[in-house]
Enzyme design. Structure first.
Site, PDB file in Angstrom:
ATOM      1  N   ASP A 176       0.829  -1.205   0.000  1.00 17.83           N
ATOM      2  CA  ASP A 176       0.000   0.000   0.000  1.00 17.83           C
ATOM      3  C   ASP A 176       0.867   1.259   0.000  1.00 17.83           C
ATOM      4  OD1 ASP A 176       0.913  -0.139   2.592  1.00 17.83           O
ATOM      5  OD2 ASP A 176      -1.049   0.043   3.539  1.00 17.83           O
TER       6      ASP A 176
ATOM      7  N   ASP B 250      -0.874  -6.277   0.156  1.00 18.94           N
ATOM      8  CA  ASP B 250      -1.151  -5.545   1.390  1.00 18.94           C
ATOM      9  C   ASP B 250      -2.651  -5.321   1.579  1.00 18.94           C
ATOM     10  OD1 ASP B 250       0.893  -4.922   3.132  1.00 18.94           O
ATOM     11  OD2 ASP B 250       1.557  -3.169   2.004  1.00 18.94           O
TER      12      ASP B 250
ATOM     13  N   LYS C 252      -0.750  -9.409   3.532  1.00 17.65           N
ATOM     14  CA  LYS C 252       0.024  -8.854   4.642  1.00 17.65           C
ATOM     15  C   LYS C 252      -0.844  -7.869   5.397  1.00 17.65           C
ATOM     16  CE  LYS C 252       3.382  -5.718   4.134  1.00 17.65           C
ATOM     17  NZ  LYS C 252       2.921  -4.630   5.038  1.00 17.65           N
TER      18      LYS C 252
ATOM     19  N   GLU D  15       9.772  -3.455  10.475  1.00 13.89           N
ATOM     20  CA  GLU D  15      10.110  -2.167   9.833  1.00 13.89           C
ATOM     21  C   GLU D  15      10.601  -1.163  10.862  1.00 13.89           C
ATOM     22  OE1 GLU D  15       8.261   1.303   6.900  1.00 13.89           O
ATOM     23  OE2 GLU D  15       7.121  -0.536   7.271  1.00 13.89           O
TER      24      GLU D  15
END
Length: 265
Positions: free
Chosen positions: A45, A84, A113, A182
């Protein structure tokens, strides 16, 4: 034709100590270019930032994600395709998350995800039980950028690091086949990676994750600078594209293009 990589292939990479190579791409052209070279193509995204020009990923719709998953699926024959789930497509209920995931799978994704830890464990369990593989995402979760107070490194405090550790184990128990970390402090990411049976895929989480992911436009110098610290520009195609465009414009204006070899008699 090469055999399609699946979630078991990705998990075996960890067992064999072979790093997982993942890249984020959004269309058929780039999917064809990277398909033979990577294990996983993430249709992220992040297209909200990279393709659409938004400041965050929040405006991206499920319909837009379906479109880009279809594009990537047409260009890929080998890599595992992960789609995503965008903001607002799964947070309000397990049922909504199921329906949204089904739509991405029909569009051509092989897995979905989603962002979040313990509060998404029920949805992960339900998806996996119904045959939809799930990749988790912890640390800096861009869909929660306002709650996090911006794009900040996660795991800096002991409380934050402990939460990441707990959430990682809960997501593994719920059934994720891999986990993106992340912007997580490197030592925390190393500890989490060592504690899990499923592979971790880092982006700004140091060298000790079980794989790495970058946005293709970032690593090729095609996105708007400045880039985050974790981005390495492997080839500056942005400058090369501008140079090529400058030459094209000059040749058109001076009538050197098209020449006879580009014309039909």
């Amino acid at each position: 034709m090469a055999q399609r990589i699946n979630i078991w292939t990705v998990q075996q990479r960890k067992q064999q100590a072979q790093p997982v190579v993942m890249v984020t791409a959004y269309d058929a052209s780039f999917a064809r270019l990277v398909d033979e070279l990577v294990d996983v193509i993430l249709v992220g995204d992040s297209l909200g930032n990279v393709i659409q020009g938004h400041e965050t990923t929040l405006p991206v719709s499920l319909e837009e994600m379906e479109y880009h998953v279809r594009c990537v699926a047409r260009g890929s024959r080998r890599a595992l395709i992960v789609g995503d789930l965008p903001f607002g497509s799964y947070q309000s209920s397990v049922e909504l998350g199921m329906l949204s995931s089904e739509r991405l799978m029909r569009a051509g994704a092989h897995a979905v995800k989603l962002e979040g830890g313990a509060h998404q464990a029920e949805l992960v369990t339900k998806l996996v039980a119904n045959g939809i593989p799930v990749m988790g995402h912890l640390g800096l979760t861009p869909q929660s950028v306002h709650a996090l107070g911006g794009y900040r490194v996660q795991g800096r405090t002991e409380a934050s690091a402990a939460q990441i550790r707990r959430d990682a184990l809960l997501l593994q128990q719920a059934g994720v086949f891999s986990l993106v970390l992340e912007c997580v402090r490197s030592d925390v990411a190393k500890e989490v990676s060592a504690s899990l049976d499923v592979p971790t895929i880092g982006i700004g989480a140091g060298p000790d994750c079980d794989g790495q992911v970058l946005v293709l436009h970032d690593m090729l110098g095609l996105s708007q600078p400045p880039h985050p610290k974790f981005v390495k520009v492997f080839e500056d195609l942005g400058e090369r594209t501008k140079s090529a465009m400058q030459q094209y414009a000059e040749e058109v204006r001076t009538r050197r293009f098209p020449a006879s070899e580009h014309s039909f008699d």
